[in-house]
Design an enzyme around this catalytic site. Structure first.
Site, PDB file in Angstrom:
ATOM      1  N   HIS A   8     -10.211  -5.481  -3.556  1.00 43.29           N
ATOM      2  CA  HIS A   8      -8.882  -5.810  -3.029  1.00 43.29           C
ATOM      3  C   HIS A   8      -8.998  -6.219  -1.575  1.00 43.29           C
ATOM      4  CE1 HIS A   8      -9.723  -1.516  -2.635  1.00 43.29           C
ATOM      5  NE2 HIS A   8      -9.075  -1.557  -1.489  1.00 43.29           N
ATOM      6  N   MET A   9      -8.060  -7.051  -1.181  1.00 46.00           N
ATOM      7  CA  MET A   9      -7.960  -7.510   0.203  1.00 46.00           C
ATOM      8  C   MET A   9      -6.739  -6.827   0.817  1.00 46.00           C
ATOM      9  SD  MET A   9      -7.156 -11.417   1.288  1.00 46.00           S
ATOM     10  CE  MET A   9      -8.792 -12.127   1.180  1.00 46.00           C
TER      11      MET A   9
ATOM     12  N   ASP B 201       0.844  -1.187   0.000  1.00 45.47           N
ATOM     13  CA  ASP B 201       0.000   0.000   0.000  1.00 45.47           C
ATOM     14  C   ASP B 201       0.886   1.247   0.000  1.00 45.47           C
ATOM     15  OD1 ASP B 201      -3.214   0.471   0.914  1.00 45.47           O
ATOM     16  OD2 ASP B 201      -1.859   2.175   1.149  1.00 45.47           O
ATOM     17  N   ILE B 202       0.452   2.262  -0.760  1.00 51.24           N
ATOM     18  CA  ILE B 202       1.226   3.504  -0.876  1.00 51.24           C
ATOM     19  C   ILE B 202       1.228   4.286   0.435  1.00 51.24           C
ATOM     20  CG2 ILE B 202      -0.634   5.052  -1.654  1.00 51.24           C
ATOM     21  CD1 ILE B 202       1.300   5.951  -3.906  1.00 51.24           C
TER      22      ILE B 202
ATOM     23  N   VAL C 225     -10.921   2.711  -3.692  1.00 48.47           N
ATOM     24  CA  VAL C 225     -10.545   2.266  -5.035  1.00 48.47           C
ATOM     25  C   VAL C 225     -11.542   1.198  -5.483  1.00 48.47           C
ATOM     26  CG1 VAL C 225      -8.740   1.206  -6.454  1.00 48.47           C
ATOM     27  CG2 VAL C 225      -8.111   2.786  -4.606  1.00 48.47           C
TER      28      VAL C 225
HETATM   29  P1  5GP Z   1      -9.886   0.991   0.180  1.00 48.85           P
HETATM   30  O1  5GP Z   1     -10.256   2.150   1.053  1.00 48.85           O
HETATM   31  O2  5GP Z   1     -10.419   1.166  -1.231  1.00 48.85           O
HETATM   32  O3  5GP Z   1     -10.205  -0.331   0.789  1.00 48.85           O
HETATM   33  O4  5GP Z   1      -8.310   1.015   0.112  1.00 48.85           O
HETATM   34  C1  5GP Z   1      -7.595   1.573  -0.943  1.00 48.85           C
HETATM   35  C2  5GP Z   1      -6.127   1.510  -0.574  1.00 48.85           C
HETATM   36  O5  5GP Z   1      -5.370   1.759  -1.747  1.00 48.85           O
HETATM   37  C3  5GP Z   1      -5.701   2.573   0.454  1.00 48.85           C
HETATM   38  O6  5GP Z   1      -5.125   1.930   1.590  1.00 48.85           O
HETATM   39  C4  5GP Z   1      -4.699   3.434  -0.306  1.00 48.85           C
HETATM   40  O7  5GP Z   1      -3.638   3.879   0.494  1.00 48.85           O
HETATM   41  C5  5GP Z   1      -4.246   2.507  -1.424  1.00 48.85           C
HETATM   42  N1  5GP Z   1      -3.835   3.175  -2.639  1.00 48.85           N
HETATM   43  C6  5GP Z   1      -4.498   4.171  -3.284  1.00 48.85           C
HETATM   44  N2  5GP Z   1      -3.834   4.540  -4.398  1.00 48.85           N
HETATM   45  C7  5GP Z   1      -2.723   3.747  -4.452  1.00 48.85           C
HETATM   46  C8  5GP Z   1      -1.649   3.660  -5.383  1.00 48.85           C
HETATM   47  O8  5GP Z   1      -1.548   4.366  -6.381  1.00 48.85           O
HETATM   48  N3  5GP Z   1      -0.688   2.719  -5.119  1.00 48.85           N
HETATM   49  C9  5GP Z   1      -0.758   1.901  -4.016  1.00 48.85           C
HETATM   50  N4  5GP Z   1       0.225   1.018  -3.859  1.00 48.85           N
HETATM   51  N5  5GP Z   1      -1.764   1.965  -3.129  1.00 48.85           N
HETATM   52  C10 5GP Z   1      -2.730   2.879  -3.342  1.00 48.85           C
END
Ligand code: 5GP
Length: 115
Positions: free
Chosen positions: A99-100, A29-30, A95
């Site tokens: 994803h897990m 994660d970024i 996103v």
């Molecule tokens: P969600 O809230 O959708 O479950 O989690 C999305 C995750 O994606 C977040 O923890 C966020 O930090 C990560 N994320 C968003 N954009 C990017 C990216 O461009 N690269 C990576 N590696 N992680 C990302």
């Protein structure tokens, strides 16, 4: 429009990839929320859990066995870890590519914020 995760999976934008096969890609994660914070993502763009179809079941099951192997490789299998999938608005899914999250490497606290 391809999701940001599809772009990472296809190598169009950089990602710290820790695992890849024909069904799944996993990358760090970024904005990590724990010492280990890895996203395990189906290569197929499934927006949310609400969009899962029976033909996705093998891939979704495979995500768990990949999660287990990554946890072992990260050295957190014995201390424990958390797998989390957000779906939709109330879960703050950012996103729209299923994803897990794999979190570990510290005591993770309660499962969910209490009201
Ligand atoms: P969600 O809230 O959708 O479950 O989690 C999305 C995750 O994606 C977040 O923890 C966020 O930090 C990560 N994320 C968003 N954009 C990017 C990216 O461009 N690269 C990576 N590696 N992680 C990302």
């Amino acid at each position: 429009m391809a999701t940001i995760f599809s772009k990472i999976i296809k190598g169009e934008i950089p990602g710290d990839i820790v695992y890849r096969d024909d069904q799944i890609t996993a990358f760090r994660d970024i904005d990590p929320q724990a010492p280990t914070h890895i996203l395990i993502v189906p290569n197929k763009e499934i927006p949310t859990v609400n969009d899962v179809n029976p033909e996705d079941e093998a891939t979704l099951g495979h995500m768990f066995s990949v999660a287990k192997r990554i946890a072992e490789k990260e050295g957190i299998a014995q201390t424990g870890y958390r797998l989390l999938v957000n779906c939709g608005r109330d879960a703050n899914q950012e996103v729209l590519h299923l994803h897990m999250h794999l979190f570990g490497g510290r005591q993770l606290g309660p499962m969910i914020m209490r009201k």
